[in-house]
Scaffold this motif. Structure first.
Motif, PDB file in Angstrom:
ATOM      1  N   PRO A   1       1.111  -2.666   0.847  1.00 18.63           N
ATOM      2  CA  PRO A   1       1.594  -3.221   2.183  1.00 18.63           C
ATOM      3  C   PRO A   1       3.038  -3.383   2.010  1.00 18.63           C
ATOM      4  O   PRO A   1       3.435  -4.021   0.938  1.00 18.63           O
ATOM      5  N   LEU A   2       4.002  -3.455   3.212  1.00 15.74           N
ATOM      6  CA  LEU A   2       5.257  -3.758   3.128  1.00 15.74           C
ATOM      7  C   LEU A   2       5.368  -4.931   4.162  1.00 15.74           C
ATOM      8  O   LEU A   2       4.572  -4.958   4.972  1.00 15.74           O
ATOM      9  N   PRO A   3       6.352  -5.598   3.949  1.00 18.24           N
ATOM     10  CA  PRO A   3       6.481  -6.966   4.995  1.00 18.24           C
ATOM     11  C   PRO A   3       6.404  -6.451   6.342  1.00 18.24           C
ATOM     12  O   PRO A   3       6.207  -7.116   7.462  1.00 18.24           O
ATOM     13  N   ASP A   4       7.099  -5.090   6.881  1.00 13.53           N
ATOM     14  CA  ASP A   4       7.162  -4.693   8.183  1.00 13.53           C
ATOM     15  C   ASP A   4       5.713  -4.345   8.557  1.00 13.53           C
ATOM     16  O   ASP A   4       5.533  -3.777   9.784  1.00 13.53           O
ATOM     17  N   GLY A   5       4.715  -4.396   7.814  1.00 16.29           N
ATOM     18  CA  GLY A   5       3.476  -3.772   8.490  1.00 16.29           C
ATOM     19  C   GLY A   5       2.988  -2.531   7.991  1.00 16.29           C
ATOM     20  O   GLY A   5       1.798  -2.167   8.145  1.00 16.29           O
ATOM     21  N   SER A   6       3.786  -1.914   7.574  1.00 16.04           N
ATOM     22  CA  SER A   6       3.508  -0.394   7.034  1.00 16.04           C
ATOM     23  C   SER A   6       3.108  -0.578   5.723  1.00 16.04           C
ATOM     24  O   SER A   6       2.890  -1.461   5.293  1.00 16.04           O
ATOM     25  N   GLU A   7       2.807   0.618   5.180  1.00 23.31           N
ATOM     26  CA  GLU A   7       2.444   0.667   3.739  1.00 23.31           C
ATOM     27  C   GLU A   7       3.124   1.770   2.951  1.00 23.31           C
ATOM     28  O   GLU A   7       3.693   2.809   3.687  1.00 23.31           O
TER      29      GLU A   7
ATOM     30  N   MET B   1      -6.670   0.060   3.659  1.00 23.98           N
ATOM     31  CA  MET B   1      -5.947   0.324   2.642  1.00 23.98           C
ATOM     32  C   MET B   1      -7.031   1.017   1.588  1.00 23.98           C
ATOM     33  O   MET B   1      -8.147   0.449   1.603  1.00 23.98           O
ATOM     34  N   SER B   2      -6.677   2.046   0.792  1.00 19.78           N
ATOM     35  CA  SER B   2      -7.530   2.626  -0.071  1.00 19.78           C
ATOM     36  C   SER B   2      -7.759   1.706  -1.244  1.00 19.78           C
ATOM     37  O   SER B   2      -7.086   0.623  -1.530  1.00 19.78           O
ATOM     38  N   SER B   3      -8.736   2.019  -2.030  1.00 19.94           N
ATOM     39  CA  SER B   3      -8.918   1.233  -3.351  1.00 19.94           C
ATOM     40  C   SER B   3      -7.898   1.439  -4.080  1.00 19.94           C
ATOM     41  O   SER B   3      -7.099   2.204  -4.409  1.00 19.94           O
ATOM     42  N   ARG B   4      -7.719   0.234  -5.140  1.00 20.17           N
ATOM     43  CA  ARG B   4      -6.609   0.257  -5.733  1.00 20.17           C
ATOM     44  C   ARG B   4      -6.979   0.558  -7.183  1.00 20.17           C
ATOM     45  O   ARG B   4      -7.965   0.122  -7.710  1.00 20.17           O
ATOM     46  N   PRO B   5      -6.045   1.232  -7.829  1.00 25.53           N
ATOM     47  CA  PRO B   5      -6.598   1.610  -9.445  1.00 25.53           C
ATOM     48  C   PRO B   5      -6.581   0.231 -10.246  1.00 25.53           C
ATOM     49  O   PRO B   5      -6.067  -0.712  -9.960  1.00 25.53           O
TER      50      PRO B   5
END
Length: 137
Positions: A111-117, A1-5
């Motif tokens: 992140p989403l519950p299904d493992g995707s983003e 995951m990239s850095s978050r603002p």
């Protein structure tokens, strides 16, 4: 995951959200943990110090789901207020938790519950309680 603002959170919202996180059911645990991580990394300020371009609780937000090229308008609400809002999005939903504290122009990978983003961009704040002088809503 990239850095978050960087995010900014209203102190009263942070206190209410911590109580919600502490009482989260097993089905809400993943979102609660992500939301708690956001609270820990966010800058918590008094309601009067929230900039007008920041998503706070009960803000009506225009944002784009960049993965789907779909623009949406939703009001970020507590789960108990979901039924009262025609365009409500619960802060305990993955997308709702992602929006909290972001400012106009910010992009976040979440992140989403299904493992995707998903990748979201804040386009506009259409209404915000703090800007309307409603500091304890």
């Amino acid at each position: 995951m990239s850095s978050r603002p960087t995010i900014i959170i209203n102190r009263l919202d942070a206190e209410r959200l911590q109580r919600l996180i502490d009482a989260a059911s097993d089905k809400d645990l993943a979102v609660a943990e992500s939301l708690e991580a956001e609270l820990e990394r966010g800058e918590v300020v008094d309601p009067e110090q929230i900039p007008a371009d920041v998503v706070s609780m009960n803000s009506q937000v225009q944002f784009t789901d960049l993965g789907r090229s779909r623009q949406l308008v939703r009001t970020l609400v507590y789960p108990r207020s979901l039924a009262e809002s025609a365009d409500g999005l619960s802060v305990m939903a993955p997308i709702g938790a992602a929006l909290l504290g972001l400012k106009v122009g910010d992009v976040i990978d979440w992140p989403l519950p299904d493992g995707s983003e998903t990748r979201l961009r804040i386009d506009a704040i259409l209404w915000q309680p703090e800007s309307a002088g409603q500091f304890h809503r």
